[in-house]
Each structure stands twice: as C-alpha cells, then as structure tokens.
Design a protein around this motif. Structure first.
Motif, PDB file in Angstrom:
ATOM      1  N   SER A  85      -4.663 -38.415   4.322  1.00  0.00           N
ATOM      2  CA  SER A  85      -4.768 -37.206   6.139  1.00  0.00           C
ATOM      3  C   SER A  85      -3.517 -37.538   6.409  1.00  0.00           C
ATOM      4  N   GLN A 125     -12.717 -27.797  -0.197  1.00  0.00           N
ATOM      5  CA  GLN A 125     -13.186 -27.778   1.804  1.00  0.00           C
ATOM      6  C   GLN A 125     -11.882 -27.763   2.385  1.00  0.00           C
ATOM      7  N   THR A 126     -11.947 -26.937   3.916  1.00  0.00           N
ATOM      8  CA  THR A 126     -10.969 -27.447   4.722  1.00  0.00           C
ATOM      9  C   THR A 126     -10.566 -29.452   4.983  1.00  0.00           C
ATOM     10  N   THR A 127     -11.645 -29.367   5.189  1.00  0.00           N
ATOM     11  CA  THR A 127     -11.437 -30.645   5.209  1.00  0.00           C
ATOM     12  C   THR A 127     -10.766 -31.606   4.270  1.00  0.00           C
TER      13      THR A 127
END
Lengths: 109, 110
Positions: free
Chosen positions: A38, A78-80
């Motif tokens: 991330s 997904q955005t995550t």
C-alpha cells in the motif's frame, strides 16, 4: 539487464473490473512470490507460487516455470486493491531474492 | 505466526555520519535480508545472510556493512550517509518458501 520484469507498469480500472498482471524473469527461479504494497506501507505476501496455479480469495496466480513467466489475476477489483503489486524470485540456490519494479494499480469507484 | 521488528522507525542523520539500522525476527528463519526502496521504485537487495555469522553481498552493497551475530537479528550500517539521501530500508526473513517483511526504517539525511 533486469532479472525480473513486470508489466504493465501501471493500470487504472473501474471497480468490478478484472486485472491481469505479468511477471517475466530471465533466470531459473526456485521460488516465486507476489506481494502487495500500500502507499507508504510495507510488503504483504499474497501468494507463493513457483509453479502451477494457486488461488486465494479473488487472486489467482499461474506460473509457467519453463517459460519463465507468472501472472496474477485479480477478479472483481475493489478500491482497496489500489497499491503496488511486486513479483519476486529466488536465485542462486534459493537464497538471493530479487524484485521487479512493480505494477501500480489504481481502482476507481 | 511470527513478526519482524525494525528499529528505529524513522532515522535522521547528518552527511558523513555512520548510521545503524536493526532488525529482529521471531519466525526462527535461517535467512534474512536487507533491501533499499527509493520513492516510487522497486526493492534493491543490499545484503542477505543464510545463517548466523554468514553475510552475502547483494546488488547494492557498496556503502553498507551488515552483521548477523544471532539467528534472530540482522543489522545494517550505512557507513557514510549521503546528503539528500532519502529511502526506506526493509528487512525480511524467509524459511523454505516465503519471505516476510518488517515495517521498514525511513532514512532522511540532512
């Protein structure tokens, strides 16, 4: 030259679309691993897959050892899922681990 | 499961200074690694160690020293910090098939 090459360098998707990430390597790999990073974060192991096909959740990795390539398929993004995906292989008897430059994935809502 | 701890989390140094980063793991893994990651880039291997007291140079070992005095710990020393250097140093360990990473040490050199 680079021992591990990843493509594409970046990828933009709409939520719900699928992603296909590629990893090609120039040496025989005794170990192959996919990681997620991330923004500003450390590396999280997704899959260890030196050969064949492996699934976990929405992720599928297929490695064809004799062709020196691996892919990571992300279904229903997904955005995550946004972040950088890194491929790493082990060389030289399995201890020296080198990384590709990564694929930056952005999933928009 | 296990955990990899890196200290310090943030390190600010002066040009020419010798700086030491530390890494501890409780996986009981034999092999440990130090990588450098520059902003927006991939990881480059600095040093790795197959077992206690073993050291192997990676692709970026110049300007660094390493030490593996115990199985559970692996230290990295920046021998002379370069001005405007900014990077994250990541420690990892591995058993038979997977590598696990610590949270990183963020280095800034003024």
């Amino acid at each position: 030259g680079q021992q591990v090459q990843q493509s594409p360098a970046s990828l933009v998707l709409q939520e719900g679309e699928n992603a296909e990430l590629q990893c090609n390597f120039s040496s025989t790999a005794t170990q192959l691993q996919w990681f997620y990073q991330s923004p500003g974060g450390s590396l999280v192991s997704l899959l260890s897959n030196p050969s064949g096909t492996k699934h976990t959740g929405r992720l599928t990795s297929t490695t064809v050892t004799k062709e020196r390539r691996s892919s990571l398929h992300i279904s229903s993004s997904q955005t995550t899922d946004s972040g950088t995906y890194l491929c790493a292989i082990a060389l030289t008897g399995g201890y020296k681990v080198v990384f590709g430059s990564g694929t930056r994935l952005l999933v928009s809502p | 499961g296990g955990i990899i701890t890196q200290t310090p989390k943030f390190l600010i140094g002066q040009e020419g200074q010798k700086l030491t980063l530390k890494c501890q793991q409780n996986f009981n893994h034999d092999t440990m690694y130090w990588y450098r990651q520059d902003s927006g880039k991939g990881l480059r291997l600095i040093y790795y160690s197959i077992t206690e007291n073993d050291l192997q140079k990676g692709d970026l070992s110049e300007g660094y020293d390493a030490s593996r005095e115990k199985k559970s710990s692996f230290s990295l020393t920046v021998t002379s910090a370069q001005k405007n250097e900014m990077a994250v140093f990541l420690c990892a360990s591995s058993g038979t098939s997977e590598q696990f990473f610590g949270p990183g040490t963020r280095l800034t050199v003024l």
